[in-house]
Design a protein around this motif. Structure first.
Motif, PDB file in Angstrom:
ATOM      1  N   LEU A 255       4.334  10.481  -6.819  1.00  0.00           N
ATOM      2  CA  LEU A 255       5.474  10.915  -7.515  1.00  0.00           C
ATOM      3  C   LEU A 255       5.157  11.292  -8.811  1.00  0.00           C
ATOM      4  O   LEU A 255       5.873  12.218  -9.514  1.00  0.00           O
ATOM      5  CB  LEU A 255       6.657   9.968  -7.654  1.00  0.00           C
ATOM      6  N   GLN A 256       3.929  10.655  -9.469  1.00  0.00           N
ATOM      7  CA  GLN A 256       3.338  11.047 -10.505  1.00  0.00           C
ATOM      8  C   GLN A 256       3.110  12.563 -10.681  1.00  0.00           C
ATOM      9  O   GLN A 256       3.060  13.144 -11.508  1.00  0.00           O
ATOM     10  CB  GLN A 256       2.308  10.214 -11.306  1.00  0.00           C
ATOM     11  N   GLU A 257       2.400  12.859  -9.443  1.00  0.00           N
ATOM     12  CA  GLU A 257       1.697  13.972  -9.482  1.00  0.00           C
ATOM     13  C   GLU A 257       2.777  15.032  -8.902  1.00  0.00           C
ATOM     14  O   GLU A 257       3.161  16.177  -9.699  1.00  0.00           O
ATOM     15  CB  GLU A 257       0.756  13.962  -8.322  1.00  0.00           C
ATOM     16  N   SER A 258       3.630  15.162  -7.901  1.00  0.00           N
ATOM     17  CA  SER A 258       4.585  16.077  -7.577  1.00  0.00           C
ATOM     18  C   SER A 258       5.564  15.383  -6.381  1.00  0.00           C
ATOM     19  O   SER A 258       4.805  14.312  -5.899  1.00  0.00           O
ATOM     20  CB  SER A 258       3.953  17.432  -6.978  1.00  0.00           C
TER      21      SER A 258
ATOM     22  N   ILE B 145       0.776  -1.183  -0.087  1.00  0.00           N
ATOM     23  CA  ILE B 145       0.029   0.008   0.142  1.00  0.00           C
ATOM     24  C   ILE B 145       0.848   1.224   0.117  1.00  0.00           C
ATOM     25  O   ILE B 145       0.671   2.244  -0.697  1.00  0.00           O
ATOM     26  CB  ILE B 145      -0.934  -0.048   1.058  1.00  0.00           C
ATOM     27  N   ALA B 146       1.838   1.283   1.050  1.00  0.00           N
ATOM     28  CA  ALA B 146       2.705   2.256   1.032  1.00  0.00           C
ATOM     29  C   ALA B 146       3.344   2.617  -0.406  1.00  0.00           C
ATOM     30  O   ALA B 146       3.414   3.784  -0.804  1.00  0.00           O
ATOM     31  CB  ALA B 146       3.854   2.183   2.190  1.00  0.00           C
ATOM     32  N   SER B 147       4.051   1.691  -1.064  1.00  0.00           N
ATOM     33  CA  SER B 147       4.732   2.013  -2.051  1.00  0.00           C
ATOM     34  C   SER B 147       3.874   2.300  -3.275  1.00  0.00           C
ATOM     35  O   SER B 147       4.184   3.089  -4.167  1.00  0.00           O
ATOM     36  CB  SER B 147       5.661   0.640  -2.658  1.00  0.00           C
ATOM     37  N   ASP B 148       2.564   1.717  -3.353  1.00  0.00           N
ATOM     38  CA  ASP B 148       1.768   1.895  -4.492  1.00  0.00           C
ATOM     39  C   ASP B 148       1.375   3.402  -4.293  1.00  0.00           C
ATOM     40  O   ASP B 148       1.426   4.215  -5.389  1.00  0.00           O
ATOM     41  CB  ASP B 148       0.644   1.117  -4.233  1.00  0.00           C
ATOM     42  N   THR B 149       1.200   3.856  -3.313  1.00  0.00           N
ATOM     43  CA  THR B 149       0.613   5.386  -3.144  1.00  0.00           C
ATOM     44  C   THR B 149       1.684   6.383  -3.313  1.00  0.00           C
ATOM     45  O   THR B 149       1.351   7.373  -3.840  1.00  0.00           O
ATOM     46  CB  THR B 149       0.031   5.389  -1.566  1.00  0.00           C
ATOM     47  N   LEU B 150       3.202   5.831  -2.922  1.00  0.00           N
ATOM     48  CA  LEU B 150       4.121   6.590  -3.181  1.00  0.00           C
ATOM     49  C   LEU B 150       4.387   6.754  -4.537  1.00  0.00           C
ATOM     50  O   LEU B 150       4.795   7.874  -4.893  1.00  0.00           O
ATOM     51  CB  LEU B 150       5.147   6.099  -2.720  1.00  0.00           C
ATOM     52  N   ALA B 151       4.199   5.620  -5.203  1.00  0.00           N
ATOM     53  CA  ALA B 151       4.241   5.721  -6.814  1.00  0.00           C
ATOM     54  C   ALA B 151       3.336   6.746  -7.558  1.00  0.00           C
ATOM     55  O   ALA B 151       3.640   7.580  -8.443  1.00  0.00           O
ATOM     56  CB  ALA B 151       4.253   4.526  -7.384  1.00  0.00           C
TER      57      ALA B 151
END
Lengths: 181, 182
Positions: A137-140, A128-134
């Motif tokens: 990062l696409q946004e800002s 969940i953490a790495s998915d949300t982080l990715a």
């Protein structure tokens, strides 16, 4: 008869799926397309929605699909048909386990599966953490930093303020996300 | 007691987002810390059992806990209580929800919630590891299992079966005794 079809389809999904919500998606897709309850595109939107509405993902998906096929009654039939195999399986298993309570082989089996289950829980948190982080990062980059701070703050709150409800922490994080991201 | 089970699982069904593992943190808080219906170790056992029995983890956990606390009626009441909130919300609002959830502010709020859920799972996991898996051997197996999960595409069900088989093999070899040192 749409209710019978819904019952059979969702009982089958409940019976043959292991590992919860997201692991069930391929089975859902097969049933939904076979009966023509919705298109693949519609179903993918439902998957996303099911993660946003409260409750277990699989139950939400059943309610959405059932509701689309036959209104509220359809949602009710689909949801209970989905839940039935889980309930029966656990009831059967607990009576067996109760009978072999102090069996050393059973204890050894549980010794092994506890470590495996523990690893699965850590892994789920990591996913969940790495998915949300990715996604952040696409946004800002700022949104990713803010996300890391939310993780640290919530973890610290659970450690040092154990009386604060986890639900309250989720609500606060939702507001932080709304204002900051 | 049945009413208490109903209200607890109804609450859990209404406030958890994302299902199974996201629910672990709340289950730990409600069932272990607050009501003391289960120990951390038992919650871990249920998680494992839920993986190897059909259906969703959340319903499996509700049935198991209900049965433990108040027999078959408890199991039925808890299982119904946990599916009722999503059924009522989604069943009545299904046609309006897609427009509502398309909004960007909501997307951002959900990003915040997902970070919080990740932290809650991590916290519950560490606390369960400390209380539920106490032997060096158990922790070594845990690290091994985590490495396998991260570096291979293994299915969760297979992971649990592998863990159970390892436990049985260790017992057969005489490495762990009658009272498996949990």
């Amino acid at each position: 008869m749409v209710f019978v079809e819904l019952f059979i389809a969702f009982f089958r999904i409940g019976l043959f799926s292991f590992g919860g919500g997201l692991a069930m998606i391929p089975m859902y897709l097969t049933e939904v397309e076979k009966h023509g309850w919705m298109t693949q595109q519609e179903f993918m939107n439902i998957v996303a929605l099911s993660q946003m509405t409260p409750g277990p993902i699989a139950v939400n998906m059943a309610s959405y699909v059932g509701s689309g096929a036959a209104g509220f009654a359809g949602a009710t039939v689909a949801t209970f048909a989905l839940a039935l195999p889980s309930v029966l399986a656990i009831l059967a298993l607990t009576s067996v386990l109760h009978r072999i309570q102090h069996n050393p082989w059973k204890e050894a089996f549980f010794f092994g599966i506890k470590s495996a289950a523990m690893a699965l829980i850590f892994y789920a948190g990591w996913l969940i953490a790495s998915d949300t982080l990715a996604l952040s990062l696409q946004e800002s980059e700022w949104s990713a930093v803010a996300g890391a701070l939310v993780v640290a703050a919530v973890y610290a709150a659970r450690t040092y303020l154990p009386k604060v409800s986890p639900v309250l922490l989720i609500v606060i994080a939702a507001f932080v996300g709304f204002w900051v991201f | 007691m049945l009413f208490k089970l109903f209200s607890t699982f109804f609450y859990l069904g209404a406030v958890t987002f994302g299902g199974g593992y996201a629910m672990m943190a709340l289950l730990e808080h409600q069932l272990v810390e607050k009501h003391r219906w289960l120990s951390s170790e038992e919650l871990l056992e249920i998680t494992a059992i839920a993986q190897i029995t059909p259906g969703t983890i959340a319903i499996n956990a509700a049935t198991f806990v209900g049965r433990r606390v108040a027999g078959i009626p408890g199991a039925i009441v808890s299982s119904i209580a946990i599916v009722l909130p999503p059924l009522l919300i989604v069943g009545t609002l299904a046609s309006y929800l897609p427009q509502f959830f398309g909004q960007e502010w909501l997307h951002n709020a959900f990003m915040g919630m997902r970070y919080a859920v990740a932290a809650l799972i991590a916290h519950a996991a560490v606390s369960m590891l400390m209380k539920g898996v106490t032997s060096k051997l158990g922790r070594a197996l845990f690290l091994l299992a985590l490495a396998i999960l991260i570096f291979t595409p293994i299915h969760p069900l297979l992971m649990i079966v592998l863990g159970g088989s390892t436990g049985i093999a260790l017992h057969a070899l005489g490495i762990i005794g009658n009272k498996a040192e949990a």
